[in-house]
Enzyme design. Structure first.
Site, short mmCIF file in Angstrom:
data_model
loop_
_atom_site.label_atom_id
_atom_site.label_comp_id
_atom_site.label_asym_id
_atom_site.label_seq_id
_atom_site.Cartn_x
_atom_site.Cartn_y
_atom_site.Cartn_z
N LYS A 1 37.78 78.20 101.96
CA LYS A 1 36.51 78.18 102.70
C LYS A 1 36.20 76.78 103.20
O LYS A 1 35.75 76.60 104.34
CB LYS A 1 35.38 78.70 101.80
CG LYS A 1 35.44 80.20 101.56
CD LYS A 1 34.51 80.64 100.44
CE LYS A 1 34.64 82.15 100.20
NZ LYS A 1 33.92 82.62 99.02
N GLN B 1 29.83 80.99 94.56
CA GLN B 1 31.05 81.76 94.35
C GLN B 1 30.93 82.65 93.12
O GLN B 1 30.57 82.20 92.03
CB GLN B 1 32.24 80.81 94.18
CG GLN B 1 33.58 81.50 94.06
CD GLN B 1 33.99 82.22 95.33
OE1 GLN B 1 33.84 81.71 96.43
NE2 GLN B 1 34.51 83.42 95.17
N ASP C 1 26.13 84.94 102.40
CA ASP C 1 26.82 86.09 101.81
C ASP C 1 26.07 87.39 102.09
O ASP C 1 26.64 88.47 101.97
CB ASP C 1 26.97 85.92 100.29
CG ASP C 1 28.37 85.48 99.90
OD1 ASP C 1 29.31 85.67 100.69
OD2 ASP C 1 28.53 84.94 98.78
#
Length: 296
Positions: free
Chosen positions: A54, A98, A121
């Protein structure tokens, strides 16, 4: 019939290129650089790989990447304090924590502490509610990637019969909401669905997101249907480790009109859509026009 292969790697490269072009224009015209902060707690090997990937993709798109690596025993209070700091940092437009988190941390509490406008997200309960009621939201990356590929392949999705196999909060449920938003007739199927095979056979669009290796065989697929395989399962076959999806690729590809492979299908779209979401969040934060075709 031999299905058209929907190349997720190629499509994702196109999305990343469009993001990078828009970022360059933002910098030149407005002096603004989108910033993505990724928080990793602990040393889960798979998570570390994802975070590195990422970060690399973020900088390649011309964005600022902020990585925060915390010890596995980091307290909830310290993690929430970091998120509060990021929420209030104008240089940070997207925040991603995460998952999975260590067991002593409450994932729901942590996710819902992120500013919904920076929740790239799309997991915050506010974004879930906004998506479910058809309002502007941050959209989960994997379902957004699936939607982009479906729109590209079909043009209009209006009136198509879609079946989503899987009811997770991360993929299944938001995927169904996005398909409804594009005027599909949507069924969410799962492990308790009666006559699952027959339900799948009526789908013009079949999205498999159950996390079971090769669960869906070709005789569950309607001839000419589009099959989107979200599954990424590691199995051992003939003494070798292999990645397979939730559908039996060879038999499904023989029946379907189009299909995503595993690997190289949906997977590459997830990070591409994370970049797109960060760009969208930046534009919204600054009252600028959103990039076309990069969100729902």
């Amino acid at each position: 019939m031999s299905a058209k292969v929907i190349d997720g790697k190629e499509f994702a490269a196109g999305v990343r290129a469009r993001v990078a072009e828009h970022v360059a224009r933002l910098k030149e015209a407005n002096g603004i650089t989108p910033g993505l902060a990724v928080v990793l707690v602990g040393e889960d090997p798979a998570s570390e790989v994802y975070v590195r990937s990422k970060g690399k993709s973020t900088t390649e798109a011309g964005m600022n990447s902020y990585e925060h690596k915390l010890d596995a025993d980091t307290s909830e209070a310290d993690l929430l304090a970091l998120i509060d700091k990021l929420n209030n940092d104008p240089a940070v437009h997207g925040i991603l924590v995460q998952l999975p988190l260590p067991g002593h941390l409450n994932s729901d509490l942590v996710i819902n502490s992120i500013d919904p406008a920076k929740d790239v997200d799309g997991f915050h309960i506010s974004n879930v509610g906004l998506l479910g009621t058809g309002q502007k939201s941050m959209v989960p990356c994997t379902p957004l990637g699936c939607l982009m590929m479906l729109r590209d392949h079909h043009g209009s999705l209006s009136g198509l019969d879609a079946v989503v196999v899987g009811r997770s909060n991360i993929v299944g449920k938001p995927m169904a909401q996005l398909l409804l938003g594009d005027s599909c007739t949507v069924t969410i199927a799962h492990s308790r669905t009666k006559d699952l095979a027959e339900v799948c056979r009526r789908a013009d669009i079949l999205v498999a997101a159950v996390g079971r290796p090769e669960m869906i065989p070709g005789d569950w697929v309607k001839p000419g249907a589009t099959v989107i395989d979200v599954g990424i399962n590691r199995i051992e076959r003939d003494g070798k480790k292999k990645l397979v999806g939730d559908v039996e690729y060879e038999s499904c590809a023989a029946v379907a009109g189009a299909i995503t492979p595993v690997p190289g299908g949906v997977g590459p779209m997830t990070i591409a859509c994370l970049l797109a979401n960060t760009l969208t969040a930046c534009c919204r934060a600054n009252g600028l026009a959103e990039p076309e075709g990069l969100t729902a």
